[in-house]
Design a protein around this motif. Structure first.
Motif: not given
Length: 553
Positions: A228, A224-225, A244, A279, A232
């Motif tokens: 993320d 998940q990190k 994504t 995503n 960005q």
């Protein structure tokens, strides 16, 4: 360095032995020494060395440059040339084979060693991002698995694919797309200390090997990190962009004992993530893998079905209310699978859309339906109109209007007996193209119907702006029309609007007497549905036509 295998191809045995002795002293393994281009190709195939040292002039009929091109294209093995010739013509021929190095004899041992090291590095690193490529990844991953095979912790292996990167390439150019890939590569390499290896597999796909974790949830948090960080915003040549990714995760040892198996299973999970919209991350599961495998098998079957004549056109009768007679038929494709039997259109049509097969399939249906309609007319049966659906993929093809015209000429069917059915969504994709196609078809005498009316985006605007001949009320409005006040009101309004615009109204999905009575009482023109007949194969529909059946409406 001891694991690196080298094939020496040299026409002078003394020089070949000297090179071999030198490389062995440096820790390389020599798979073979050969003296002709033919032997070089056979040895590359048999031993699959990590690198080939290739003389340009060789014994036999094939020179070194020809042999190198064969080895590069068939086995993807890097080649470094050894030659006493450095003339312009030789260099030009050498460059066409995309060599990994070129050494002019005589040479010093250290120069040979350096050239080999650089060639091996280039061969195992992606030229765009400088990350390890698939070849080096397999080697590094194997080392990681060997190191931790007796430890209780799990090794997470991830594959990551950027979502919709093709949109960036097609709209902003491949230069921008390459910059995006480089930025993502940098982000992945520096996003967390938990990452052991980052590699580029191909196109917009990367592989990530994490440090060992104690729990599955630890890998989920890192995934998940990563998502993320990838998501960005980035600035590329003055443009702010967002991308994504879809991530698949396999865990050693439970999901595989070898690196290849772990990568394969991670890719399966990644494709599952893509199918769920992207995503996000997905762990590998055997159940999902079986689904993917079944889908792969089905796609292969579907790809060959048209070649093997497994498709068949069925005909659903369209009844004119005022006469109760068949005046037309909608042509519908059916798939007769040799093992599974009849496959539901709801299953294979979306698959054909996704695979890009719907356009050739739709063209085949159009040609088959036109040819059969003309054959029935030739037999002396009453002329009828055949309706054929046009898919969005067909409409995207630049030659659709020409193909329709060619098929009508090839089958000798009068255009007035063909009706093309288009949905509102299709028209919305490219209104300018729709207007051009409408004009050509109308000039030819082809009827045009708007299909599934009422389920689109701005239903009331399209009949006004496009010259449709017919409007088909979607079956969702016909269902329970006698009891559903809202459906009844909408259907009445559609019929009145269409008639005011001089359009024929066709109701599809009529299944019972009460629905039929409602449509008759509100002046619907034509009807089709299971109340009259389901779609029939050619022979059964032909028998129905010959019976000259007339429904009492």
């Amino acid at each position: 360095m001891s694991s690196k295998k080298i094939l020496i191809v040299e026409d002078e045995s003394i020089i070949a032995e000297d090179i071999s002795d030198s490389l062995i002293s440096l820790g390389y393994k020599i798979t073979a020494i050969v003296y002709s281009g033919e032997e070089a190709i056979e040895s590359a195939k048999e031993f699959r060395p990590d690198l080939v040292l290739m003389d340009v002039n060789l014994q036999g009929e094939i020179d070194g440059i020809t042999a190198a091109e064969e080895i590069r294209s068939h086995f993807q093995i890097p080649v470094v040339y050894l030659t006493a010739y450095a003339d312009e013509n030789t260099l030009r021929r050498v460059n066409t084979t995309k060599p990994f190095g070129y050494i002019v004899k005589p040479f010093e041992e250290k120069n040979l060693h350096t050239t080999i090291q650089l060639a091996l590095h280039r061969h195992q690193h992606d030229c765009l991002t400088n990350l390890p490529n698939r070849s080096l990844l397999r080697e590094l991953l194997s080392q990681v698995l060997d190191k931790h095979k007796k430890m209780p912790a799990m090794i997470p292996v991830m594959t990551l694919s950027l979502d919709k990167i093709n949109r960036i390439n097609s709209t902003l150019g491949h230069d921008i797309g390459d910059c995006v890939l480089c930025k993502i590569a940098d982000r992945l390499s520096n996003c967390t200390e938990n990452i052991n290896i980052v590699a580029r597999l191909e196109a917009a796909e990367f592989a990530i090997v994490l440090e060992p974790v104690a729990k599955k949830q630890d890998a989920a948090k890192i995934a998940q990190k990563i998502l993320d960080i990838v998501a960005q915003p980035m600035i590329v040549k003055g443009t702010e962009l967002y991308v994504t990714a879809s991530v698949g995760i396999s865990l050693s040892p439970g999901d595989g004992s070898s690196g290849d198996e772990l990568l394969k299973n991670a890719c399966t999970a990644m494709y599952n993530s893509q199918e769920k919209g992207g995503n996000k991350y997905q762990f590998y599961t055997a159940k999902a893998a079986n689904i993917s495998l079944n889908k792969f098998v089905q796609e292969n079957c579907l790809r060959n079905a048209l070649k093997r004549s497994e498709f068949e056109v069925y005909y659903e009768p369209q009844i004119e209310i005022k006469t109760g007679k068949i005046i037309g038929a909608e042509a519908l494709v059916r798939w007769n699978h040799p093992e599974r039997g009849r496959v539901s259109p709801g299953e294979f049509i979306p698959m054909a859309e996704e695979m890009g097969l719907i356009a050739p399939l739709g063209e085949w249906v159009l040609e088959t339906a036109c040819r059969q309609t003309k054959a029935w007319q030739t037999e002396g049966l009453p002329p009828l109109r055949v309706a054929v659906n046009v898919s969005a993929r067909q409409f995207e093809r630049k030659n659709l209007t020409e193909r329709v015209s060619e098929i009508l000429k090839e089958t000798n069917l009068d255009p007035k007996y063909l009706e093309l059915e288009l949905t509102e969504g299709l028209i919305l994709q490219d209104e300018a193209a729709a207007i051009r196609a409408f004009k050509v078809w109308k000039d030819m005498g082809i009827r045009i119907a708007i299909d599934d009316f009422g389920t689109g985006y701005s239903s009331l605007s399209y009949p006004k702006r496009f010259a449709f001949d017919a409007l088909k009320i979607d079956k969702s409005f016909i269902r329970d029309i006698a009891d559903d006040c809202q459906n009844a009101a909408i259907t009445i309004a559609i019929i009145q609007m269409a008639h005011s615009m001089k359009m024929t109204v066709i109701a599809e999905g009529v299944e019972n007497q009460r629905e039929l009575a409602f449509l008759c009482s509100h002046d619907c023109d034509e009807i089709q549905g299971y109340f009259f007949s389901q779609a029939l194969p050619k022979a059964e529909f032909e028998a129905l036509l010959k019976s000259d059946k007339c429904w009492d409406l």
